[in-house]
Every structure is written in structure tokens, then in C-alpha cells.
Design an enzyme around this catalytic site. Structure first.
Site: not given
Ligand code: NAP
Length: 233
Positions: A149, A135
């Protein structure tokens, strides 16, 4: 017999960025092994080039089983994408030990264990790659509420750099992607903007695909990605 296609493991491929990376890699001729908490809910199960496995970052046994199942099915491993992650919107003054343990378990410890399990197989691949979706909160602390975070994502960035150093001699390359807000459940809940203004999951998948296919002589340590413009990013 291992398969001809390159194979990538992607954690958290149930939705958001992880699902988008899975779609992109499949469309580019990769096979994928998807680590998700609820495999029965995955829409990828019918694709012959996709294996859907149970993976819960809070259950280390699920990690070793996922790696074993991937190798049993495909016989090779070329890429590992650390994507699963969580956000707890607490300041460093509010965070309790339990919050710290939970977010570090998911965002840091599980990716480190998975990297250790995958490493021997990535070393055997013609071009082993690890991509960590960290991130921009792993580069700077933008607000008080992102403090906890950000601590976990700074550590995730350090993990990616530690892996990079381990791969210096054997050609395994590690790249850390550092997005600001992305239009997913997580990003939409936090950004307070129209989701069309944010970086799209498909933009991140294109970057992941590119770094997975670059030769070892074009090693990229970090890629910051912003939906707009900040002072340094
Ligand atoms: N969206 C943003 O603005 C943003 C910005 C920077 C970085 N990121 C990073 O990008 C990555 C993906 O995020 P996203 O935006 O796609 O978020 P998201 O839509 O909330 O998806 C999160 C994913 O992580 C999985 N997850 C959460 N806890 C878990 C656990 N204990 N074991 C296995 N899987 C788990 C969730 O599974 P479930 O479906 O089962 O909950 C889901 O597949 C993350 O690392 C996040 O920190 C996101």
C-alpha cells in the site's frame, strides 16, 4: 452557459472520506460531480447540484465519460479530488504481480489519467485545483503489512508533486493530503482502535474544502494529518 457555482469532481464518493467531501462541498455552495462504481446506490442523486456518474478506476473509458458528462452538465471544472483508493494488506515479500498491478491501477494510474483529462478544463477555471487524498503511508512505511500500500501511496504523492510542477505557470494548484487512520470502512478495519479515537472523515473534508478555496498565492504542497502523534507526524 456554465453555472455560477464552482464545480468539483470527487472520485470514490460512495462512502467514507469521498462522501464526506461531497457533503462538505455541497454545504459550502459548490456543485459536485461524483465518480462512483454504482451510481444507482448513491444518496446524492436527488440533489440538483450533484451529478452522479459511473467511474471505475479499472475502466479507463469510464474516466473520459465522467469528465465529458461533468462538462456537459456544468460547463466548467474548478476542482478534481482524487479520493478513490484501495488497500491490500500485503508485505513487499508477499505481494504478487497481480496485487501490484491492481493497487497501482486504482491508487496511481487512474488518478494520473483523470488528471490528464481534467487538466485543460482546470486551466480554464479561475482557480483550478487538484487534491490527492494519499496517505501518511505515502510518507513513511509504518509496518511490514503496509508495504505494498505504501509503495502505491508514495507514487500517489509523487503524482501530486508532478502535477504541482505542471501548474507552476498556469495557476493550477495541487495539494496532497496524507492522513493516518480515518474512521471509515478502510480505517476501522485496519486501526484496531475505537473509531472515535481516529481522525473523522469530516476533518478531512474540512481540509479539502480549505485547499480548494485558497488562492494560488497560498499553495500548499502536502498536509500530513494524524489522529494522534508519531515521531515526525
Ligand atoms: N481510512 C483511512 O484510514 C485512510 C487513511 C489514509 C488514506 N486513506 C485514503 O483515503 C481514500 C478514501 O478512503 P476511505 O477511507 O474513504 O475508504 P473506503 O471507505 O474503503 O472507501 C473507498 C472508496 O474508494 C472507492 N473505490 C475503491 N476501488 C475503486 C475502483 N476500482 N474504482 C472506483 N472507486 C473505487 C470505493 O468505492 P465502492 O464503494 O464502490 O467500493 C469507495 O468509494 C483512499 O484513497 C484511501 O487510501 C484512507
Amino acid at each position: 452557459m456554465s453555472m455560477q457555482k464552482r464545480v468539483a469532481m470527487i472520485s470514490g464518493a460512495s462512502r467514507g472520506i469521498g462522501a464526506s467531501i461531497a457533503e462538505k462541498l455541497l454545504s459550502e455552495g459548490w456543485a459536485v460531480s461524483l465518480g462512483v462504481r454504482t451510481p444507482e446506490a448513491s444518496t446524492f442523486g436527488d440533489n440538483p447540484d450533484a451529478l452522479v456518474c459511473r467511474f471505475d478506476a479499472l475502466d479507463p473509458e469510464s474516466e473520459s465519460l465522467w469528465v465529458e458528462q461533468t462538462l456537459a452538465r456544468f460547463g466548467r471544472l474548478d476542482g478534481l479530488v482524487h479520493n478513490a483508493g484501495m488497500m491490500i494488506p500485503k508485505t513487499v515479500l508477499e505481494a504478487q504481480d497481480a496485487d501490484f498491478d491492481l493497487i497501482f491501477n486504482v491508487n496511481v494510474k487512474s488518478p494520473m489519467r483523470l488528471s490528464q483529462l481534467a487538466w485543460p478544463h482546470l486551466e480554464k477555471a479561475p482557480a483550478g485545483r487538484i487534491v490527492t487524498v494519499a496517505s501518511l503511508s505515502g510518507k513513511r512505511v509504518k509496518s511490514a503489512g503496509s508495504g505494498l500500500y505504501a509503495m502505491s501511496k508514495f507514487a500517489a504523492v509523487a503524482l501530486g508533486h508532478g502535477l504541482r510542477q505542471c501548474g507552476k505557470e498556469n495557476g493550477v494548484r495541487s495539494t496532497i493530503i496524507c492522513p493516518s487512520f480515518v474512521a471509515t470502512d478502510m480505517g476501522n478495519a485496519l486501526a484496531n482502535r475505537d473509531s472515535t479515537e481516529l481522525t473523522q472523515p469530516e476533518d478531512i473534508s474540512r481540509i479539502v474544502h480549505m485547499v480548494l478555496e485558497l488562492p494560488k498565492t497560498a499553495s500548499i504542497a502536502e498536509i500530513p494529518v494524524h489522529f494522534s502523534v508519531e515521531d515526525c507526524y
